[in-house]
Design a protein around this motif. Structure first.
Motif, PDB file in Angstrom:
ATOM      1  N   LEU A  98      29.684  62.294   1.302  1.00 44.12           N
ATOM      2  CA  LEU A  98      28.706  61.010   0.664  1.00 44.12           C
ATOM      3  C   LEU A  98      29.408  60.586  -0.549  1.00 44.12           C
ATOM      4  CD1 LEU A  98      26.077  59.297   0.804  1.00 44.12           C
ATOM      5  CD2 LEU A  98      25.148  61.229  -0.529  1.00 44.12           C
ATOM      6  N   LEU A  99      29.856  59.428  -0.527  1.00 44.91           N
ATOM      7  CA  LEU A  99      30.534  58.718  -1.660  1.00 44.91           C
ATOM      8  C   LEU A  99      29.647  57.621  -2.556  1.00 44.91           C
ATOM      9  CD1 LEU A  99      33.146  58.047  -3.260  1.00 44.91           C
ATOM     10  CD2 LEU A  99      33.724  56.600  -1.686  1.00 44.91           C
ATOM     11  N   VAL A 100      29.302  57.908  -3.521  1.00 44.87           N
ATOM     12  CA  VAL A 100      28.253  57.069  -4.364  1.00 44.87           C
ATOM     13  C   VAL A 100      28.824  56.389  -5.551  1.00 44.87           C
ATOM     14  CG1 VAL A 100      25.994  57.191  -5.593  1.00 44.87           C
ATOM     15  CG2 VAL A 100      26.474  58.577  -3.709  1.00 44.87           C
ATOM     16  N   GLY A 101      28.480  55.238  -5.869  1.00 42.09           N
ATOM     17  CA  GLY A 101      28.956  54.361  -7.094  1.00 42.09           C
ATOM     18  C   GLY A 101      27.766  53.889  -7.875  1.00 42.09           C
ATOM     19  N   ASN A 102      27.889  53.023  -8.641  1.00 42.49           N
ATOM     20  CA  ASN A 102      26.832  52.518  -9.485  1.00 42.49           C
ATOM     21  C   ASN A 102      26.316  51.062  -8.722  1.00 42.49           C
ATOM     22  OD1 ASN A 102      27.221  54.478 -11.283  1.00 42.49           O
ATOM     23  ND2 ASN A 102      28.703  53.071 -12.562  1.00 42.49           N
ATOM     24  N   CYS A 103      25.099  50.691  -9.142  1.00 42.20           N
ATOM     25  CA  CYS A 103      24.497  49.371  -8.685  1.00 42.20           C
ATOM     26  C   CYS A 103      23.786  48.569  -9.686  1.00 42.20           C
ATOM     27  CB  CYS A 103      23.561  50.023  -7.349  1.00 42.20           C
ATOM     28  SG  CYS A 103      22.664  48.601  -6.469  1.00 42.20           S
ATOM     29  N   ASN A 104      23.834  47.228  -9.726  1.00 42.31           N
ATOM     30  CA  ASN A 104      23.015  46.351 -10.406  1.00 42.31           C
ATOM     31  C   ASN A 104      21.574  46.125  -9.635  1.00 42.31           C
ATOM     32  OD1 ASN A 104      24.829  46.194 -12.506  1.00 42.31           O
ATOM     33  ND2 ASN A 104      25.769  44.431 -11.484  1.00 42.31           N
ATOM     34  N   LEU A 105      20.550  46.193 -10.458  1.00 44.85           N
ATOM     35  CA  LEU A 105      19.229  45.706  -9.884  1.00 44.85           C
ATOM     36  C   LEU A 105      18.828  44.461 -10.606  1.00 44.85           C
ATOM     37  CD1 LEU A 105      19.413  48.748  -9.423  1.00 44.85           C
ATOM     38  CD2 LEU A 105      17.108  48.976  -9.714  1.00 44.85           C
ATOM     39  N   TRP A 106      18.811  43.419  -9.732  1.00 44.33           N
ATOM     40  CA  TRP A 106      18.332  42.048 -10.233  1.00 44.33           C
ATOM     41  C   TRP A 106      17.012  41.723 -10.062  1.00 44.33           C
ATOM     42  CZ3 TRP A 106      22.453  38.818 -12.126  1.00 44.33           C
ATOM     43  CH2 TRP A 106      23.833  39.490 -11.888  1.00 44.33           C
ATOM     44  N   ASN A 107      16.376  40.724 -10.881  1.00 40.29           N
ATOM     45  CA  ASN A 107      15.263  40.330 -10.645  1.00 40.29           C
ATOM     46  C   ASN A 107      15.027  38.831 -10.471  1.00 40.29           C
ATOM     47  OD1 ASN A 107      15.575  38.497 -12.978  1.00 40.29           O
ATOM     48  ND2 ASN A 107      14.527  40.272 -14.507  1.00 40.29           N
ATOM     49  N   ASP A 108      13.942  38.260 -10.334  1.00 44.51           N
ATOM     50  CA  ASP A 108      13.818  36.960  -9.779  1.00 44.51           C
ATOM     51  C   ASP A 108      14.566  35.732 -10.560  1.00 44.51           C
ATOM     52  OD1 ASP A 108      12.312  36.398  -6.934  1.00 44.51           O
ATOM     53  OD2 ASP A 108      11.271  37.888  -7.950  1.00 44.51           O
ATOM     54  N   ASP A 109      14.685  36.108 -11.761  1.00 42.96           N
ATOM     55  CA  ASP A 109      15.520  35.164 -12.901  1.00 42.96           C
ATOM     56  C   ASP A 109      16.737  35.472 -12.707  1.00 42.96           C
ATOM     57  OD1 ASP A 109      12.663  34.215 -13.618  1.00 42.96           O
ATOM     58  OD2 ASP A 109      12.384  36.007 -14.956  1.00 42.96           O
TER      59      ASP A 109
ATOM     60  N   LYS B 165      30.474  62.796  -3.900  1.00 42.93           N
ATOM     61  CA  LYS B 165      31.298  62.575  -4.870  1.00 42.93           C
ATOM     62  C   LYS B 165      30.673  61.130  -5.445  1.00 42.93           C
ATOM     63  CE  LYS B 165      36.054  61.088  -6.014  1.00 42.93           C
ATOM     64  NZ  LYS B 165      36.404  62.095  -7.213  1.00 42.93           N
ATOM     65  N   TYR B 166      30.592  61.263  -6.643  1.00 37.12           N
ATOM     66  CA  TYR B 166      30.136  60.196  -7.399  1.00 37.12           C
ATOM     67  C   TYR B 166      31.373  59.547  -8.441  1.00 37.12           C
ATOM     68  CZ  TYR B 166      28.171  57.621 -11.459  1.00 37.12           C
ATOM     69  OH  TYR B 166      27.969  56.378 -12.524  1.00 37.12           O
ATOM     70  N   VAL B 167      31.472  58.119  -8.225  1.00 36.15           N
ATOM     71  CA  VAL B 167      32.427  57.329  -8.861  1.00 36.15           C
ATOM     72  C   VAL B 167      31.554  56.643  -9.807  1.00 36.15           C
ATOM     73  CG1 VAL B 167      34.496  55.829  -8.599  1.00 36.15           C
ATOM     74  CG2 VAL B 167      33.968  57.417  -6.962  1.00 36.15           C
ATOM     75  N   ASP B 168      32.043  56.545 -11.182  1.00 37.76           N
ATOM     76  CA  ASP B 168      31.317  55.598 -12.253  1.00 37.76           C
ATOM     77  C   ASP B 168      32.040  54.284 -12.080  1.00 37.76           C
ATOM     78  OD1 ASP B 168      29.821  54.616 -14.281  1.00 37.76           O
ATOM     79  OD2 ASP B 168      30.933  55.858 -15.800  1.00 37.76           O
ATOM     80  N   GLU B 169      31.821  53.675 -11.233  1.00 37.45           N
ATOM     81  CA  GLU B 169      32.087  52.312 -10.918  1.00 37.45           C
ATOM     82  C   GLU B 169      31.015  51.227 -10.348  1.00 37.45           C
ATOM     83  OE1 GLU B 169      36.902  53.287  -9.656  1.00 37.45           O
ATOM     84  OE2 GLU B 169      35.531  52.343  -8.243  1.00 37.45           O
ATOM     85  N   LEU B 170      31.033  50.217 -10.556  1.00 36.36           N
ATOM     86  CA  LEU B 170      30.006  49.078 -10.023  1.00 36.36           C
ATOM     87  C   LEU B 170      30.461  48.667  -8.631  1.00 36.36           C
ATOM     88  CD1 LEU B 170      27.384  47.779 -10.502  1.00 36.36           C
ATOM     89  CD2 LEU B 170      28.717  45.852 -11.526  1.00 36.36           C
ATOM     90  N   TRP B 171      29.708  48.991  -7.824  1.00 36.01           N
ATOM     91  CA  TRP B 171      30.025  48.707  -6.255  1.00 36.01           C
ATOM     92  C   TRP B 171      28.837  47.763  -5.676  1.00 36.01           C
ATOM     93  CZ3 TRP B 171      31.579  53.973  -4.406  1.00 36.01           C
ATOM     94  CH2 TRP B 171      32.786  54.433  -4.720  1.00 36.01           C
ATOM     95  N   GLY B 172      27.607  47.982  -6.098  1.00 37.34           N
ATOM     96  CA  GLY B 172      26.556  47.452  -5.061  1.00 37.34           C
ATOM     97  C   GLY B 172      25.605  46.471  -6.011  1.00 37.34           C
ATOM     98  N   ASN B 173      24.932  45.446  -5.501  1.00 42.36           N
ATOM     99  CA  ASN B 173      23.953  44.869  -5.985  1.00 42.36           C
ATOM    100  C   ASN B 173      22.704  44.704  -5.235  1.00 42.36           C
ATOM    101  OD1 ASN B 173      25.456  43.261  -8.536  1.00 42.36           O
ATOM    102  ND2 ASN B 173      26.788  43.303  -6.851  1.00 42.36           N
ATOM    103  N   PHE B 174      21.602  45.034  -5.893  1.00 45.38           N
ATOM    104  CA  PHE B 174      20.229  45.197  -5.113  1.00 45.38           C
ATOM    105  C   PHE B 174      19.245  44.014  -5.692  1.00 45.38           C
ATOM    106  CE2 PHE B 174      16.442  48.194  -4.943  1.00 45.38           C
ATOM    107  CZ  PHE B 174      15.726  47.499  -3.772  1.00 45.38           C
TER     108      PHE B 174
END
Length: 285
Positions: free
Chosen positions: A112-123, A192-201
């Motif tokens: 399982l490979l995991v990166g970082n993720c931005n959380l976005w709002n309506d604005d 494995k965790y990688v301290d990189e931005l990969w996703g956007n939610f």
């Protein structure tokens, strides 16, 4: 090959941008499996248009039992040894899939490979960056407020064979299937965790997550699930975990208040101000 699975139902607002996000990854060894639940808007027409131009897009459209059922159908169709779930309203950062493919060459199966993720709002604002660095099973059982787990599948990837060990997504669960998956996966996979931005939610109006957060149901649902997994631990581990959780809650409570009074010393009695200043210096506030 990476198999990207997108479950969708009446998603005409985002389906085109979702398809384009995968195309723009410019990853030579992928397939994009779109599983439509029998949409009544323009979703299917948009999928058809792109599938005719891009052979890496495979799709079906039929009634299903919800998001988990759609994901399971995609898993059954997948040809790739690496699996990704990309919800229709979420998206990747540029060149993530090529980066992921390279890292998987160094990982044992299943991983399982995991990166970082931005959380976005309506604005259109990022209100949180999810950095789930601590992914041991017992660390995740501490709870979201102490140790957040991966917030969205746009930022994690795994070997398809993992489902042969832990099973598919629970069809009767329409809200917490991702959490169940993570809690099961970390117990059997190399993580494995990688301290990189990969996703956007996108946590926006009209989505299940937004509605659940607004009603305060998300935290309640998470805690209910975590309690089930905690009860399965040996008694000694349950006691250890409980003590650790209590300690961390108290620690956070103290630090929050020290920080508050460091910024508003006028609210403290005069005799405590000097002590607070020393604490503030020590803690770099």
């Amino acid at each position: 090959m990476i198999s990207v699975i997108t479950p969708v139902y009446n998603g005409e607002r985002f389906i085109e941008s979702c398809i384009k996000v995968v195309i723009d990854q410019n990853c030579p060894d992928i397939e994009h499996i779109v599983v439509d639940g029998g949409s009544t808007d323009q979703t299917v027409e948009i999928i058809k248009q792109y599938a005719e131009k891009y052979p890496h897009i495979r799709w079906i459209s039929e009634k299903d039992k919800g998001q988990s059922d759609a994901m399971n159908k995609g898993i059954a169709m997948a040809r790739g040894e690496i699996l990704a779930i990309l919800n229709v309203d979420d998206y990747y950062e540029p060149n993530v899939l090529n980066r992921v493919a390279e890292i998987f060459k160094t990982l044992p199966e299943p991983s399982l490979l995991v990166g970082n993720c931005n959380l976005w709002n309506d604005d259109g604002e990022i209100f949180e960056v999810n950095k789930p660095a601590r992914l041991k099973f017992t660390d995740l059982l501490l709870g979201w407020k102490i140790n957040p787990f991966p917030a969205n599948p746009s930022a994690y990837f795994y070997h398809t064979s993992l489902h042969q060990i832990i099973g598919n997504y629970p069809v009767d669960d329409h809200d917490a299937m991702d959490l169940h998956f993570i809690l099961k996966a970390v117990q059997v996979a190399t993580v494995k965790y990688v301290d990189e931005l990969w996703g956007n939610f996108r946590v926006i109006k009209g989505t299940k997550t937004y509605h659940s957060n607004t009603n305060g149901q998300t935290i309640q649902r998470i805690e209910k699930i975590l309690k089930i997994y905690r009860r399965d631990l040996p008694l000694f581990q349950q006691l250890q975990l409980g003590i650790k959780r209590d300690f961390l809650y108290i620690k956070d409570w103290i630090l929050v208040r020290i920080k508050y009074f460091a910024n508003k010393p006028q609210e403290l009695p005069l005799t405590l101000k000097n002590k607070l200043k020393k604490f503030a210096i020590m803690l770099n506030f």
